[in-house]
Design an enzyme around this catalytic site. Sequence first.
Site, PDB file in Angstrom:
ATOM      1  N   HIS A  18       4.113  -2.480  -0.816  1.00 44.50           N
ATOM      2  CA  HIS A  18       4.750  -2.776   0.507  1.00 44.50           C
ATOM      3  C   HIS A  18       5.848  -3.578   0.658  1.00 44.50           C
ATOM      4  O   HIS A  18       6.582  -3.350   1.402  1.00 44.50           O
ATOM      5  CB  HIS A  18       3.579  -3.620   1.196  1.00 44.50           C
ATOM      6  CG  HIS A  18       2.213  -2.810   1.374  1.00 44.50           C
ATOM      7  ND1 HIS A  18       0.881  -3.261   1.059  1.00 44.50           N
ATOM      8  CD2 HIS A  18       1.926  -1.631   2.010  1.00 44.50           C
ATOM      9  CE1 HIS A  18      -0.004  -2.405   1.488  1.00 44.50           C
ATOM     10  NE2 HIS A  18       0.558  -1.528   1.840  1.00 44.50           N
ATOM     11  N   LYS A  42     -12.128  -0.144  10.818  1.00 47.43           N
ATOM     12  CA  LYS A  42     -11.986  -0.545   9.323  1.00 47.43           C
ATOM     13  C   LYS A  42     -12.542  -1.820   9.095  1.00 47.43           C
ATOM     14  O   LYS A  42     -11.927  -2.736   9.639  1.00 47.43           O
ATOM     15  CB  LYS A  42     -10.568  -0.222   8.978  1.00 47.43           C
ATOM     16  CG  LYS A  42     -10.217   0.994   8.436  1.00 47.43           C
ATOM     17  CD  LYS A  42      -8.872   1.086   7.494  1.00 47.43           C
ATOM     18  CE  LYS A  42      -8.492   2.172   7.160  1.00 47.43           C
ATOM     19  NZ  LYS A  42      -6.876   2.274   6.433  1.00 47.43           N
ATOM     20  N   ARG A  91       3.216   7.732  -1.657  1.00 47.47           N
ATOM     21  CA  ARG A  91       2.965   7.461  -2.969  1.00 47.47           C
ATOM     22  C   ARG A  91       2.724   8.726  -3.581  1.00 47.47           C
ATOM     23  O   ARG A  91       3.790   9.687  -3.722  1.00 47.47           O
ATOM     24  CB  ARG A  91       1.716   6.777  -3.488  1.00 47.47           C
ATOM     25  CG  ARG A  91       2.010   5.178  -3.242  1.00 47.47           C
ATOM     26  CD  ARG A  91       0.908   4.315  -2.814  1.00 47.47           C
ATOM     27  NE  ARG A  91       0.111   4.906  -1.585  1.00 47.47           N
ATOM     28  CZ  ARG A  91      -0.990   4.178  -1.113  1.00 47.47           C
ATOM     29  NH1 ARG A  91      -1.574   3.346  -1.978  1.00 47.47           N
ATOM     30  NH2 ARG A  91      -1.208   4.560  -0.157  1.00 47.47           N
ATOM     31  N   SER A 129      -3.998  -1.442  -2.096  1.00 50.00           N
ATOM     32  CA  SER A 129      -4.786  -2.556  -1.484  1.00 50.00           C
ATOM     33  C   SER A 129      -5.998  -2.428  -2.016  1.00 50.00           C
ATOM     34  O   SER A 129      -6.675  -3.417  -2.494  1.00 50.00           O
ATOM     35  CB  SER A 129      -4.853  -2.744  -0.119  1.00 50.00           C
ATOM     36  OG  SER A 129      -3.490  -2.886   0.423  1.00 50.00           O
TER      37      SER A 129
HETATM   38  P1  ADP Z   1      -3.025   2.098   6.014  1.00 51.27           P
HETATM   39  O1  ADP Z   1      -4.398   1.854   5.918  1.00 51.27           O
HETATM   40  O2  ADP Z   1      -2.544   2.373   7.380  1.00 51.27           O
HETATM   41  O3  ADP Z   1      -2.679   3.305   5.327  1.00 51.27           O
HETATM   42  P2  ADP Z   1      -1.963   0.652   4.006  1.00 51.27           P
HETATM   43  O4  ADP Z   1      -1.792  -1.000   3.952  1.00 51.27           O
HETATM   44  O5  ADP Z   1      -3.003   0.961   2.917  1.00 51.27           O
HETATM   45  O6  ADP Z   1      -2.391   0.789   5.485  1.00 51.27           O
HETATM   46  O7  ADP Z   1      -0.398   1.220   3.591  1.00 51.27           O
HETATM   47  C1  ADP Z   1       0.507   1.063   4.678  1.00 51.27           C
HETATM   48  C2  ADP Z   1       1.760   1.842   4.345  1.00 51.27           C
HETATM   49  O8  ADP Z   1       2.087   1.678   3.120  1.00 51.27           O
HETATM   50  C3  ADP Z   1       1.133   3.506   4.149  1.00 51.27           C
HETATM   51  O9  ADP Z   1       2.377   4.343   4.636  1.00 51.27           O
HETATM   52  C4  ADP Z   1       1.089   3.520   2.495  1.00 51.27           C
HETATM   53  O10 ADP Z   1       1.350   4.804   2.264  1.00 51.27           O
HETATM   54  C5  ADP Z   1       2.178   2.638   2.227  1.00 51.27           C
HETATM   55  N1  ADP Z   1       1.798   2.022   0.898  1.00 51.27           N
HETATM   56  C6  ADP Z   1       0.733   1.619   0.333  1.00 51.27           C
HETATM   57  N2  ADP Z   1       0.973   1.408  -0.867  1.00 51.27           N
HETATM   58  C7  ADP Z   1       2.257   1.656  -1.078  1.00 51.27           C
HETATM   59  C8  ADP Z   1       3.085   1.506  -2.409  1.00 51.27           C
HETATM   60  N3  ADP Z   1       2.493   1.076  -3.697  1.00 51.27           N
HETATM   61  N4  ADP Z   1       4.222   2.083  -2.410  1.00 51.27           N
HETATM   62  C9  ADP Z   1       4.770   2.475  -1.372  1.00 51.27           C
HETATM   63  N5  ADP Z   1       4.548   2.635  -0.259  1.00 51.27           N
HETATM   64  C10 ADP Z   1       3.057   2.012  -0.042  1.00 51.27           C
END
Ligand code: ADP
Length: 162
Positions: A18, A42, A91, A129
């Site tokens: 992130h 969630k 990803r 996460s």
């Molecule tokens: P959500 O539950 O909305 O998917 P996340 O916090 O898991 O929320 O992810 C937010 C955004 O960041 C999403 O678009 C996800 O694909 C992206 N994301 C998560 N991990 C990574 C990473 N390691 N590298 C790039 N983008 C990421």
Amino acid sequence: MTKIAVYPGSFDPITMGHVDIINRIAPFYDQVIVLVAQSSQKQSLFTAEERKALIEQSLPHTKNVKVDIFGGLTVDYMKKANAQVIVRGLRAVVDFEYEMTMANMNKKLAPEIETLLVFASPEYYYISSRGVKEIAVNGGALKDLVPEIVISALEKKYKKKE
Ligand code: ADP
């Protein structure tokens, strides 16, 4: 026109993946708003306020980034904030279908708003996460996966639960 991008997500907790996306897009906008989703559906490990604080502490040098919490539709927040672009990270291929559906749904709700998908950097593409929480609960090494502040927060959280 002030160029504002919104990067919405759960951020439960924020990872280096992130942070990388935020740092890469910030130079292209006047302001980037990292939007912490307060979802009723969630279950999250950290409260929305805790997630917001962790994001703020992970980005001490990025001046045009602010963090906010929102419980409704991203497009409704965007209209209120006069933001034009939704940023999401991509990803592996598995992210694609979900992101495409979301982008099209948001296009239907608000045709004037664009979704920008940014590829994860090769060194971070495997970080999630969910994976980070799995490592933390089992006492594995979190170095380079999340900011230092998140490592302490995870340790505290899981110690309390034991
Ligand atoms: P959500 O539950 O909305 O998917 P996340 O916090 O898991 O929320 O992810 C937010 C955004 O960041 C999403 O678009 C996800 O694909 C992206 N994301 C998560 N991990 C990574 C990473 N390691 N590298 C790039 N983008 C990421």
